[in-house]
Motif scaffolding. Structure first.
Motif, short mmCIF file in Angstrom:
data_model
loop_
_atom_site.label_atom_id
_atom_site.label_comp_id
_atom_site.label_asym_id
_atom_site.label_seq_id
_atom_site.Cartn_x
_atom_site.Cartn_y
_atom_site.Cartn_z
N CYS A 35 0.83 -1.21 0.00
CA CYS A 35 0.00 0.00 0.00
C CYS A 35 0.87 1.26 0.00
O CYS A 35 1.67 1.48 0.91
CB CYS A 35 -0.92 -0.01 1.21
SG CYS A 35 -2.10 1.37 1.22
N GLU A 37 -0.67 4.47 -0.89
CA GLU A 37 -1.52 5.59 -0.45
C GLU A 37 -2.96 5.12 -0.36
O GLU A 37 -3.41 4.30 -1.17
CB GLU A 37 -1.41 6.76 -1.45
CG GLU A 37 -2.08 8.03 -0.97
CD GLU A 37 -1.76 9.23 -1.86
OE1 GLU A 37 -2.30 10.32 -1.60
OE2 GLU A 37 -0.96 9.07 -2.81
N ASN A 39 -6.40 3.55 1.90
CA ASN A 39 -6.67 2.46 2.82
C ASN A 39 -7.54 1.41 2.14
O ASN A 39 -8.33 1.72 1.24
CB ASN A 39 -7.39 2.97 4.08
CG ASN A 39 -6.56 3.98 4.86
OD1 ASN A 39 -5.65 3.62 5.59
ND2 ASN A 39 -6.88 5.26 4.70
N SER A 41 -9.07 -3.00 2.82
CA SER A 41 -9.03 -4.29 3.51
C SER A 41 -8.74 -5.35 2.45
O SER A 41 -9.27 -5.29 1.34
CB SER A 41 -10.36 -4.59 4.20
OG SER A 41 -10.61 -3.66 5.23
N SER A 50 -6.05 -5.11 7.44
CA SER A 50 -6.25 -3.68 7.19
C SER A 50 -4.97 -3.12 6.57
O SER A 50 -3.90 -3.19 7.15
CB SER A 50 -6.58 -2.96 8.49
OG SER A 50 -6.75 -1.58 8.28
N HIS A 52 -2.77 0.07 4.97
CA HIS A 52 -2.53 1.50 4.93
C HIS A 52 -1.10 1.68 4.43
O HIS A 52 -0.41 0.68 4.13
CB HIS A 52 -2.72 2.14 6.31
CG HIS A 52 -1.90 1.48 7.37
ND1 HIS A 52 -0.59 1.83 7.66
CD2 HIS A 52 -2.19 0.45 8.21
CE1 HIS A 52 -0.11 1.07 8.62
NE2 HIS A 52 -1.06 0.22 8.98
N HIS A 53 -0.63 2.92 4.32
CA HIS A 53 0.71 3.12 3.80
C HIS A 53 1.74 2.33 4.61
O HIS A 53 1.82 2.46 5.82
CB HIS A 53 1.08 4.61 3.84
CG HIS A 53 2.45 4.88 3.32
ND1 HIS A 53 3.31 5.78 3.90
CD2 HIS A 53 3.15 4.34 2.27
CE1 HIS A 53 4.45 5.80 3.24
NE2 HIS A 53 4.37 4.93 2.25
N SER A 55 1.80 -1.07 4.59
CA SER A 55 1.32 -2.44 4.77
C SER A 55 1.56 -3.25 3.50
O SER A 55 1.54 -2.71 2.39
CB SER A 55 -0.16 -2.46 5.11
OG SER A 55 -0.43 -1.74 6.29
N ASP A 70 -11.12 1.54 0.52
CA ASP A 70 -11.88 2.63 1.13
C ASP A 70 -11.78 3.80 0.16
O ASP A 70 -10.80 4.53 0.15
CB ASP A 70 -11.28 3.03 2.49
CG ASP A 70 -11.42 1.93 3.51
OD1 ASP A 70 -12.14 0.95 3.24
OD2 ASP A 70 -10.81 2.03 4.60
N VAL A 73 -7.41 3.29 -3.36
CA VAL A 73 -6.15 2.90 -2.74
C VAL A 73 -5.14 2.63 -3.85
O VAL A 73 -5.47 2.03 -4.87
CB VAL A 73 -6.34 1.64 -1.85
CG1 VAL A 73 -6.81 0.44 -2.65
CG2 VAL A 73 -5.06 1.32 -1.09
N ASP A 125 3.19 -5.16 8.43
CA ASP A 125 2.71 -3.81 8.71
C ASP A 125 3.91 -2.89 8.95
O ASP A 125 4.93 -3.31 9.52
CB ASP A 125 1.81 -3.82 9.95
CG ASP A 125 0.91 -2.60 10.01
OD1 ASP A 125 0.79 -1.90 8.99
OD2 ASP A 125 0.33 -2.34 11.07
#
Length: 276
Positions: A35, A37, A39, A41, A50, A52-53, A55, A70, A73, A125
């Motif tokens: 990831c 940029e 978010n 799942s 989950s 996010h930047h 992950s 979301d 992404v 993560d």
């Protein structure tokens, strides 16, 4: 087999934007999703992670996965083999809807005697320290410069080793390294010295430097520099900022210093990258 004997073949590497559900699908290759940029799942074999930047998920052929963004992404996506056995198949094998997946066409699932984490779908993560390597793989694959296949293979093998090493280090140290990386990312436009980090985290700067080197293979100075270069790539691609403005925003002493560091890391100047 042992991880040292892995010889990855990168079949696809790009940064993609997802704005709607993708899947459930299965891949015929190994797949990596990092990831950059936004978010999302990601559901992998019934487990939901989950994103996010920073992950990342990595899984072998035949794994069922679904991406739930979301809104939007941006993900760096790799399709690859862990050996060169199928390097004659140069074009990407597009993931198939689960209902249409043909197991016989999937590449073999391999296992490692010294890196068992890769035998199953794995989630990482806060591994932003590997982002420069991932971006370099994308750049090599997209530009297809001389020897790009060998270069992408070598870089991806480095990624696999870095993540395997990171996964085996103790939790307390991992947490501190993660906090250091988050601090650097949040203060990337300012001057960040080892002494500043020592004061902020209340540790000897030399200890923090050794800890960072042990966990990421990079000194604090090298990590800060590579994060700045990685962000500069994004700014050059997505904004109209001048090279001087980018240099100032990212905390370089001068545009010439930025250009020197950029070329040393990437092999070409910021202006060459923008023109290409």
């Amino acid at each position: 087999m042992e991880l040292i004997h892995a010889n990855p073949f990168v079949r696809f590497a790009d940064k993609l934007c997802f704005s709607f559900q993708r899947g459930p699908s299965k891949t015929y290759d190994c797949r990596l999703l990092y990831c950059v940029e936004g978010n999302a799942s990601v559901e992998l074999s019934g487990e939901t992670y989950s994103m996010h930047h920073g992950s990342m998920v990595l899984f072998q052929p035949g794994t069922e996965y679904t991406i739930y963004p979301d809104e939007t992404v941006d993900l760096i996506v790799f399709d690859f083999d862990l050996t060169q056995d199928f390097s004659n198949i140069a074009t990407s094998m597009i993931p198939s809807p689960t209902s249409a997946f043909v197991p016989e066409q999937a590449h073999p699932v391999l296992s490692f005697s010294d890196a068992e984490l890769y035998d199953e779908p794995v989630f990482f993560d806060n591994v932003t320290f590997i982002e420069p390597l991932l971006r370099e793989i994308v750049s090599e694959f997209q530009e297809k410069r001389l020897y790009y296949a060998g270069k992408t293979s070598t870089l991806l093998k480095s990624v696999l080793f870095e993540l395997a090493r990171y996964s085996k280090l103790d939790t307390k140290s991992n947490t501190l390294v993660t906090q250091i990386m988050q601090y650097i990312d949040a203060n990337i436009s300012g001057q960040i010295t080892n002494g500043d980090l020592g004061v902020y985290f209340n540790y000897n700067p030399n200890y923090l430097n050794r800890l960072m080197l042990r966990h990421t293979g990079k000194t604090l100075h090298k990590y800060v520099l590579q994060q700045r270069i990685a962000l500069s790539l994004k700014l050059i691609q997505t904004t109209n900022m001048t090279i001087a403005e980018i240099a100032m925003q990212l905390g370089f002493n001068s545009p010439s210093h930025f250009s020197y560091c950029f070329k040393k890391e990437m092999g070409f100047s910021p202006m060459q990258f923008r023109s290409e």
